[in-house]
Design an enzyme around this catalytic site. Sequence first.
Site, PDB file in Angstrom:
ATOM      1  N   ASN A   2       0.690  -1.082   0.039  1.00  6.05           N
ATOM      2  CA  ASN A   2      -0.171  -0.245   0.174  1.00  6.05           C
ATOM      3  C   ASN A   2       1.053   1.302   0.065  1.00  6.05           C
ATOM      4  O   ASN A   2       0.944   2.026  -1.048  1.00  6.05           O
ATOM      5  CB  ASN A   2      -0.907   0.143   1.122  1.00  6.05           C
ATOM      6  N   ASP A   3       1.511   1.609   1.270  1.00  4.66           N
ATOM      7  CA  ASP A   3       2.479   2.821   1.393  1.00  4.66           C
ATOM      8  C   ASP A   3       3.418   2.794   0.066  1.00  4.66           C
ATOM      9  O   ASP A   3       3.588   3.851  -0.140  1.00  4.66           O
ATOM     10  CB  ASP A   3       2.787   2.806   2.668  1.00  4.66           C
ATOM     11  N   VAL A   4       4.003   1.732  -0.223  1.00  5.70           N
ATOM     12  CA  VAL A   4       5.034   1.886  -1.008  1.00  5.70           C
ATOM     13  C   VAL A   4       4.775   2.291  -2.545  1.00  5.70           C
ATOM     14  O   VAL A   4       5.442   2.418  -3.472  1.00  5.70           O
ATOM     15  CB  VAL A   4       5.844   0.468  -0.931  1.00  5.70           C
ATOM     16  N   VAL A   5       3.493   2.033  -2.889  1.00  4.79           N
ATOM     17  CA  VAL A   5       2.799   2.430  -4.077  1.00  4.79           C
ATOM     18  C   VAL A   5       1.918   3.691  -3.916  1.00  4.79           C
ATOM     19  O   VAL A   5       1.514   3.892  -5.012  1.00  4.79           O
ATOM     20  CB  VAL A   5       2.051   1.344  -4.721  1.00  4.79           C
ATOM     21  N   ALA A  12       0.936   3.476   7.418  1.00  2.00           N
ATOM     22  CA  ALA A  12       1.276   4.501   7.460  1.00  2.00           C
ATOM     23  C   ALA A  12      -0.298   5.364   8.208  1.00  2.00           C
ATOM     24  O   ALA A  12      -0.158   6.475   8.400  1.00  2.00           O
ATOM     25  CB  ALA A  12       2.169   5.403   6.571  1.00  2.00           C
TER      26      ALA A  12
END
Lengths: 478, 112
Positions: free
Chosen positions: A404-407, A445
């Site tokens: 999620n957060d890394v994209v 996050a």
Amino acid sequence: MSEYILTLCYLIASVTFILGLKMLSNPLAARRGNLVAAFGMTIAIFGTIFLYEENGVKLGNYAWIFGGLLVGTVAGALSAKKVKMTAMPEMVSLFNGMGGACAALISAAEFYHIYEAHKATPEMAFADIISVGTYITIAAGAIIGTISYTGSIIAWGKLNGRVKDYSFKGQHIVNMIVLVLVILCAVWAYQSTIATIYLPFLLIGFFAFVYGALFVMPIGGADMPVVISLLNSFTGVAAACGGFLYNNKAMLTGGILVGAAGTLLTILMCKAMNRSLTNVLIGSFGGGNKNKAASGETKAQGNFKEISLADAAMVMAYANKVIIVPGYGLAVAQAQHICHELEKILNDKGVEVIYAIHPVAGRMPGHMNVLLAEADVSYEKLMEMEHANDEFKTTDVVLILGANDVVNPAAKNDPSSPIYGMPILEVEQAKTVIVNKRSMKPGYAGIENDLFFQPKTSMLFGDAKKVLQDLCAEVKNV
Amino acid sequence: MVIDHQKTDFMESVLTWISENQQIIYIVILMIFVGIEVIGRVPSVLHTPLMSGANAIHGVVIIGAIIVMGKAETHNYLALILGFFAVILGTLNVVGGFVVTDRMLEMFKKKK
């Protein structure tokens, strides 16, 4: 004679620590490096037990020593063997806390030792008994060890969800005050007499204990690996204090080595996420940003579209190139094997499949590489972020598995986002994006992801393992 | 005058302390550089195992625990208990640290 052999033991141990650390930073030698350091440690431990002497007197209490070693070895080895791959970082944190507590107990025992030796003269000032330098090392060992202990326990609790993020207004000022109190108590203790040393000493411990907790409390769960690395270097320094105290070169080299390497590693980890250490410590994922995240949520909600398994299978089977982006969701579902299965089926249909690995995907750097390697995915198919970002332009389908957060494009576009500046996998450059998640809940996050609402994105809800199994079956039928 | 006297006293004690412990101070400074140099070029994939390995290495604090334990007088229960717990905690750090690191790195080996 035995004392010379012990010196040799410590020399060997110190060299193995340096060598071990060196090898640990090279993928091919890492595992051997760990064993080399463990070997040196064993020599140092048994050397100390059998060869150490002070003023010609050897150590006693062998039953207690071996009892403690046995309990620690069994408990340590069992818990380390049993822990799941997903829970490794919290385990490291727990072990780190144990080391910190050990250093603090050694200092406490030294205090007590001095107290016992001078009980007959209660009016004697502590300052007249030991030099400032010695006192500072004992006190520093106690303080840093205790902070590392409580900090690590809180970090452990945060990673497994037992402790929630907690911050209040002016927390940083309160933290500073507590830290100053620790130091004041340490000064007070040095001025005290033997008869009155108890109170300031207990207060040092108490305030250090509280500070450790306050220090980690406001920092967001996603930043825990960085915090653990920092606390790790704290414990190294605490161990070195013990080395100073006993004039023990193995403890000194080991401790300082970890203190220095740990600090650098902490900074490197921050760099991998493109954030500064202060930024992490002040806790930009914490308190204040939660509100922003909440307002973003209401703004972005609504227009996401779902895709059926059959459609997803169809799109993928007729693609030329598919990139899989694994995340924590894949790790929790233990879906790495079935993921490899899907890759093989697609390969048989002439589809090129590669994996794009974000450096901090999952809960710790390198998490995804470890998991996929376990499932026999060949090393060449794992692509690092920079290369992957070049590939997305020519990719037909990106399959995101529980990442999620890394994209999240907010890291690039939205300066108010707490993850702004973190390098991401730019999946939106591909023709189609399929996102597998369990629900629309935000990632670690705690922020909303615009990617899910873009027209080229479709959602495939469900547990990663189950979805991949069904997907495999569907692709076979296409 | 009294304060001045105390001041020089303090300075003197600091200086003596430094020259008495110069060997150790040299080790500390050199080790800081070695520590930084040795892991300078670690790829991000290895950050976690490296952290875990370093975690095991600072378990060397166990040596201090063993010394405390071994020096404690046999009838002094507070000292014995302090030492005993220190040994257990230190061992947990060492053994647990090395085993966990090994398990992480086990996954990295190339399978044919």
